[in-house]
Design a protein around this motif. Structure first.
Motif, PDB file in Angstrom:
ATOM      1  N   VAL A  13       0.854  -1.185   0.000  1.00 22.37           N
ATOM      2  CA  VAL A  13       0.000   0.000   0.000  1.00 22.37           C
ATOM      3  C   VAL A  13       0.885   1.228   0.000  1.00 22.37           C
ATOM      4  CG1 VAL A  13      -1.745   1.317   1.255  1.00 22.37           C
ATOM      5  CG2 VAL A  13      -1.880  -1.178   1.199  1.00 22.37           C
ATOM      6  N   HIS A  23      -7.487   0.187   2.734  1.00 20.64           N
ATOM      7  CA  HIS A  23      -6.953  -0.740   1.730  1.00 20.64           C
ATOM      8  C   HIS A  23      -6.148  -1.849   2.396  1.00 20.64           C
ATOM      9  CE1 HIS A  23      -7.434   1.350  -2.345  1.00 20.64           C
ATOM     10  NE2 HIS A  23      -8.099   2.103  -1.480  1.00 20.64           N
ATOM     11  N   HIS A  27      -6.661  -5.897   1.956  1.00 19.06           N
ATOM     12  CA  HIS A  27      -5.676  -6.897   1.525  1.00 19.06           C
ATOM     13  C   HIS A  27      -5.537  -8.016   2.557  1.00 19.06           C
ATOM     14  CE1 HIS A  27      -4.317  -4.963  -2.109  1.00 19.06           C
ATOM     15  NE2 HIS A  27      -4.152  -3.821  -1.474  1.00 19.06           N
ATOM     16  N   SER A  75      -1.752  -1.022  -3.975  1.00 21.61           N
ATOM     17  CA  SER A  75      -2.820  -0.068  -3.685  1.00 21.61           C
ATOM     18  C   SER A  75      -2.221   1.331  -3.659  1.00 21.61           C
ATOM     19  CB  SER A  75      -3.480  -0.373  -2.336  1.00 21.61           C
ATOM     20  OG  SER A  75      -4.570  -1.239  -2.473  1.00 21.61           O
ATOM     21  N   CYS A  77      -2.882   5.016  -2.519  1.00 20.95           N
ATOM     22  CA  CYS A  77      -3.733   5.806  -1.623  1.00 20.95           C
ATOM     23  C   CYS A  77      -3.120   7.172  -1.336  1.00 20.95           C
ATOM     24  CB  CYS A  77      -3.970   5.036  -0.319  1.00 20.95           C
ATOM     25  SG  CYS A  77      -4.737   3.425  -0.555  1.00 20.95           S
ATOM     26  N   HIS A  99      -4.691  -1.132  -7.641  1.00 18.76           N
ATOM     27  CA  HIS A  99      -5.990  -0.636  -7.188  1.00 18.76           C
ATOM     28  C   HIS A  99      -5.775   0.769  -6.642  1.00 18.76           C
ATOM     29  CE1 HIS A  99     -10.123  -0.817  -6.064  1.00 18.76           C
ATOM     30  NE2 HIS A  99      -9.887  -0.705  -4.760  1.00 18.76           N
ATOM     31  N   ASN A 128     -11.024   2.770  -6.933  1.00 20.13           N
ATOM     32  CA  ASN A 128     -11.871   2.383  -5.805  1.00 20.13           C
ATOM     33  C   ASN A 128     -13.219   3.107  -5.798  1.00 20.13           C
ATOM     34  OD1 ASN A 128     -12.224   0.711  -3.545  1.00 20.13           O
ATOM     35  ND2 ASN A 128     -11.814   2.424  -2.154  1.00 20.13           N
ATOM     36  N   THR A 290     -14.697  -1.612   0.049  1.00 23.66           N
ATOM     37  CA  THR A 290     -13.317  -1.602  -0.435  1.00 23.66           C
ATOM     38  C   THR A 290     -12.704  -2.985  -0.338  1.00 23.66           C
ATOM     39  OG1 THR A 290     -13.033   0.729   0.182  1.00 23.66           O
ATOM     40  CG2 THR A 290     -11.034  -0.574  -0.124  1.00 23.66           C
ATOM     41  N   ILE A 294     -11.191  -5.156  -3.492  1.00 20.07           N
ATOM     42  CA  ILE A 294      -9.869  -5.781  -3.552  1.00 20.07           C
ATOM     43  C   ILE A 294      -9.986  -7.281  -3.794  1.00 20.07           C
ATOM     44  CG2 ILE A 294      -7.837  -6.352  -2.149  1.00 20.07           C
ATOM     45  CD1 ILE A 294      -8.106  -3.526  -0.921  1.00 20.07           C
TER      46      ILE A 294
END
Length: 364
Positions: A13, A23, A27, A75, A77, A99, A128, A290, A294
């Motif tokens: 992430v 996130h 995961h 991910s 973010c 993602h 997302n 979310t 994922i």
């Protein structure tokens, strides 16, 4: 020989803030996925999250983390200004899937570059737009598709701003139209205040009209007090779908169908809607959806199918946002696909097209 279908997948992430935590939890909940690393420029935040989630590798530089771990799934973010850089670095590090959080990018050109470069590299890219997994939204879509309100005639959308919150509203507008591609956008924006949402310059208020070949029209209004009065007392955040035999009032916590000559249909959210009970201020519906997003991405990666939140959905929603800005700048109806790659809001501001007074910074 093992295939991806039975391999354990590694994930990292990038960005350890509130959504990075969401996130990360997603995961951890995904079968066959190991959360191996976190990256954030704020090492204290990253290390605290790593300790909570038992993540072994933490770095300040996301490029260093990606090059070292070469994860299967990444991910993203970070703030949207950094999305393109992180996606490119993930592709270069050999990631199989990315993602990414919304909003997609600060310009349509960057949004298009992300989706194109990921596709060219064979990397599965999703954004997302997790509300597509919300049971309230899914039920509303099913009822509308089944004809419970007759043929759709118009759609009204409301939210505080177009660039950030509007990303969800416009995506849900497309979702409830069964992702039929619009033909044009006609928009106007008010830039009377230097307004920043999560640090990104955005409009003070806006109107977006969207047209489809079948004659359906949608209007999305944005703004917030004190600069813009309450837009709709019944539904200031959500969608109202008008049909020939009824209407659907679709909000985050409830879908209400009012049918002519029939009983109403209602679907309430099963999640706690009281913010006082939310874990660290995050709506549990967002956390759950979310995690589903994922898991869906991982399953799509293993099976080769198209993920539900494929980047094409986010790109089409971003196109509507940037087409609205372009329509206001060029004073015309903008045909789609959009052929302007900049952000007409920020370009116009830099060129003196608008002369805002005062400043407002907030998260909505």
């Amino acid at each position: 020989m093992r295939t991806i279908a039975d391999q354990n997948l590694s994930a990292v992430v990038v960005g350890a803030g509130s959504q990075g935590r969401v996130h990360g939890l997603g995961h951890l909940a995904a079968p066959g996925v190991t959360l191996a690393g976190l990256a954030d420029v704020d090492m204290a935040t990253a290390e605290a999250l790593a300790a909570e989630l038992d993540v072994p590798h933490v770095r300040r530089d996301f490029r260093e983390l990606l090059a070292e771990l070469r994860p299967d799934v990444v991910s993203v973010c970070t703030p949207p200004a950094h999305h393109l850089d992180v996606v490119r670095a993930a592709i270069a590090a050999g990631a199989r899937a990315v993602h990414c959080e919304k909003p997609i990018a600060l310009s349509y050109g960057d949004a298009l570059a992300m989706t194109t470069e990921a596709a060219d590299a064979g990397v599965v890219l999703t954004f997302n737009l997790q509300r597509r997994f919300d049971p309230v939204q899914i039920q509303a879509r099913e009822w509308i598709a089944q004809g419970e309100i007759g043929d759709v005639v118009t759609v009204e959308g409301y939210c505080p701003n177009l660039f950030d919150w509007g990303t969800h509203i416009l995506d849900l507008l497309l979702f409830h139209r069964l992702d039929t591609a619009p033909e044009w956008v006609f928009g106007q924006i008010d830039v009377s205040v230097d307004r920043y949402v999560y640090g990104v310059f955005t409009e003070t208020a806006s109107l977006t009209q969207v047209g489809w070949a079948d004659g359906v029209r949608a209007v999305v209004s944005t703004g917030r007090e004190p600069h813009t009065s309450v837009l709709n007392l019944e539904n200031d955040l959500g969608l109202i779908v008008q049909g020939t035999r009824g209407r659907a009032d679709i909000r985050g916590a409830r879908t209400l169908l009012r049918r002519f000559g029939k009983d109403d249909l209602v679907r309430e959210s099963t999640f706690d809607t009281d913010p006082r009970h939310w874990d660290r201020g995050v709506d549990p519906a967002i956390t759950a959806a979310t995690a589903t997003a994922i898991r869906d991405l991982v399953e799509a990666l293993r099976t080769g199918r198209r993920p539900a939140l494929h980047a094409d959905h986010a790109l089409r929603g971003a196109e509507l946002i940037f087409a609205t800005y372009e329509s206001s700048r060029s004073r015309r109806r903008v045909p789609l696909p959009l052929d302007r790659m900049d952000n007409a809001l920020t370009s116009g501001r830099a060129e003196g097209f608008w002369s805002p007074s005062g400043e407002l910074r907030s998260t909505y």
